[in-house]
Design a protein around this motif. Structure first.
Motif, PDB file in Angstrom:
ATOM      1  N   ALA A  19      -0.513  -8.678   6.668  1.00 56.91           N
ATOM      2  CA  ALA A  19       0.955  -9.284   6.819  1.00 56.91           C
ATOM      3  C   ALA A  19       1.487  -9.703   5.416  1.00 56.91           C
ATOM      4  O   ALA A  19       2.788  -9.571   5.213  1.00 56.91           O
ATOM      5  N   TYR A  20       0.877  -9.916   4.398  1.00 56.14           N
ATOM      6  CA  TYR A  20       1.247 -10.274   3.142  1.00 56.14           C
ATOM      7  C   TYR A  20       1.926  -9.094   2.406  1.00 56.14           C
ATOM      8  O   TYR A  20       2.800  -9.158   1.689  1.00 56.14           O
ATOM      9  N   VAL A  50       5.759  -8.776   3.248  1.00 56.11           N
ATOM     10  CA  VAL A  50       6.788  -9.883   3.154  1.00 56.11           C
ATOM     11  C   VAL A  50       8.136  -9.693   2.976  1.00 56.11           C
ATOM     12  O   VAL A  50       8.875 -10.289   3.344  1.00 56.11           O
ATOM     13  N   GLU A  51       8.315  -8.823   2.013  1.00 58.57           N
ATOM     14  CA  GLU A  51       9.649  -8.529   1.620  1.00 58.57           C
ATOM     15  C   GLU A  51      10.597  -7.737   2.748  1.00 58.57           C
ATOM     16  O   GLU A  51      11.482  -8.384   3.172  1.00 58.57           O
ATOM     17  N   LEU A  62      10.061  -8.420   6.120  1.00 53.21           N
ATOM     18  CA  LEU A  62      10.126  -9.413   6.830  1.00 53.21           C
ATOM     19  C   LEU A  62      11.368 -10.629   6.440  1.00 53.21           C
ATOM     20  O   LEU A  62      12.007 -10.857   7.212  1.00 53.21           O
ATOM     21  N   ALA A  63      11.232 -10.818   5.050  1.00 54.00           N
ATOM     22  CA  ALA A  63      12.325 -11.782   4.652  1.00 54.00           C
ATOM     23  C   ALA A  63      13.711 -11.188   4.660  1.00 54.00           C
ATOM     24  O   ALA A  63      14.611 -12.192   5.195  1.00 54.00           O
ATOM     25  N   PHE A  96       8.959 -19.249  -0.322  1.00 46.44           N
ATOM     26  CA  PHE A  96       8.572 -18.324   0.870  1.00 46.44           C
ATOM     27  C   PHE A  96       9.143 -17.003   0.983  1.00 46.44           C
ATOM     28  O   PHE A  96       8.627 -16.357   1.330  1.00 46.44           O
ATOM     29  N   PHE A  97      10.567 -16.672   0.493  1.00 48.62           N
ATOM     30  CA  PHE A  97      11.217 -15.437   0.883  1.00 48.62           C
ATOM     31  C   PHE A  97      11.936 -15.123  -0.510  1.00 48.62           C
ATOM     32  O   PHE A  97      13.165 -15.191  -0.555  1.00 48.62           O
TER      33      PHE A  97
END
Length: 74
Positions: free
Chosen positions: A37-38, A41-42, A44-45, A72-73
Protein backbone atom coordinates in the motif's frame (compact mmCIF):
# COMPACT_ATOMS: atom_id res chain seq x y z
CA UNK A 1 -13.26 -36.19 15.07
CA UNK A 2 -9.54 -36.77 15.16
CA UNK A 3 -8.64 -33.11 14.56
CA UNK A 4 -10.84 -31.97 17.46
CA UNK A 5 -9.18 -34.46 19.79
CA UNK A 6 -5.78 -33.25 18.67
CA UNK A 7 -6.59 -29.69 19.74
CA UNK A 8 -8.14 -30.68 23.04
CA UNK A 9 -5.16 -32.87 23.92
CA UNK A 10 -2.54 -30.16 23.41
CA UNK A 11 -0.68 -28.86 26.42
CA UNK A 12 -0.59 -25.17 27.28
CA UNK A 13 2.86 -24.70 25.77
CA UNK A 14 1.73 -26.32 22.52
CA UNK A 15 -1.23 -23.93 22.38
CA UNK A 16 1.10 -21.00 23.02
CA UNK A 17 3.46 -22.14 20.25
CA UNK A 18 0.56 -22.37 17.83
CA UNK A 19 -0.69 -18.93 18.89
CA UNK A 20 2.78 -17.48 18.41
CA UNK A 21 3.06 -18.92 14.91
CA UNK A 22 -0.39 -17.58 13.97
CA UNK A 23 0.52 -14.13 15.31
CA UNK A 24 3.78 -14.12 13.36
CA UNK A 25 1.99 -15.03 10.13
CA UNK A 26 -0.61 -12.31 10.79
CA UNK A 27 2.07 -9.73 11.52
CA UNK A 28 3.90 -10.69 8.34
CA UNK A 29 0.71 -10.32 6.31
CA UNK A 30 0.03 -6.88 7.79
CA UNK A 31 3.61 -5.79 7.10
CA UNK A 32 3.43 -7.04 3.50
CA UNK A 33 0.10 -5.27 2.99
CA UNK A 34 1.53 -2.05 4.39
CA UNK A 35 4.57 -2.31 2.12
CA UNK A 36 2.39 -2.80 -0.97
CA UNK A 37 0.00 0.00 0.00
CA UNK A 38 2.91 2.37 0.66
CA UNK A 39 3.81 2.15 -3.01
CA UNK A 40 0.39 3.55 -3.93
CA UNK A 41 0.37 6.58 -1.61
CA UNK A 42 0.51 9.18 -4.38
CA UNK A 43 -2.33 7.75 -6.52
CA UNK A 44 -4.47 7.25 -3.42
CA UNK A 45 -3.83 10.80 -2.25
CA UNK A 46 -4.71 12.17 -5.67
CA UNK A 47 -7.91 10.16 -5.68
CA UNK A 48 -8.94 11.23 -2.16
CA UNK A 49 -8.09 14.91 -2.64
CA UNK A 50 -9.49 15.27 -6.17
CA UNK A 51 -12.97 16.50 -5.09
CA UNK A 52 -11.43 19.05 -2.74
CA UNK A 53 -8.98 20.34 -5.32
CA UNK A 54 -11.80 20.77 -7.85
CA UNK A 55 -13.71 23.21 -5.62
CA UNK A 56 -10.72 25.23 -4.42
CA UNK A 57 -10.10 28.49 -6.28
CA UNK A 58 -7.26 28.25 -8.77
CA UNK A 59 -3.87 28.83 -7.17
CA UNK A 60 -5.14 28.26 -3.62
CA UNK A 61 -3.04 25.77 -1.65
CA UNK A 62 -4.36 23.24 0.82
CA UNK A 63 -4.13 24.44 4.40
CA UNK A 64 -3.58 21.87 7.12
CA UNK A 65 -4.83 22.63 10.63
CA UNK A 66 -2.57 20.19 12.45
CA UNK A 67 1.18 19.82 12.09
CA UNK A 68 1.12 16.12 11.16
CA UNK A 69 -1.61 16.43 8.50
CA UNK A 70 0.81 17.73 5.89
CA UNK A 71 2.89 14.57 6.04
CA UNK A 72 0.07 12.21 5.15
CA UNK A 73 -0.65 13.40 1.59
CA UNK A 74 2.37 15.29 0.36
Amino acid sequence: MESQEQFTQQSLTEHLRELRSCLMVSLGAVAAGFAVAYGFVEPLADWFLQPLLKVLPKGTPLIFTAYQEGFFFT
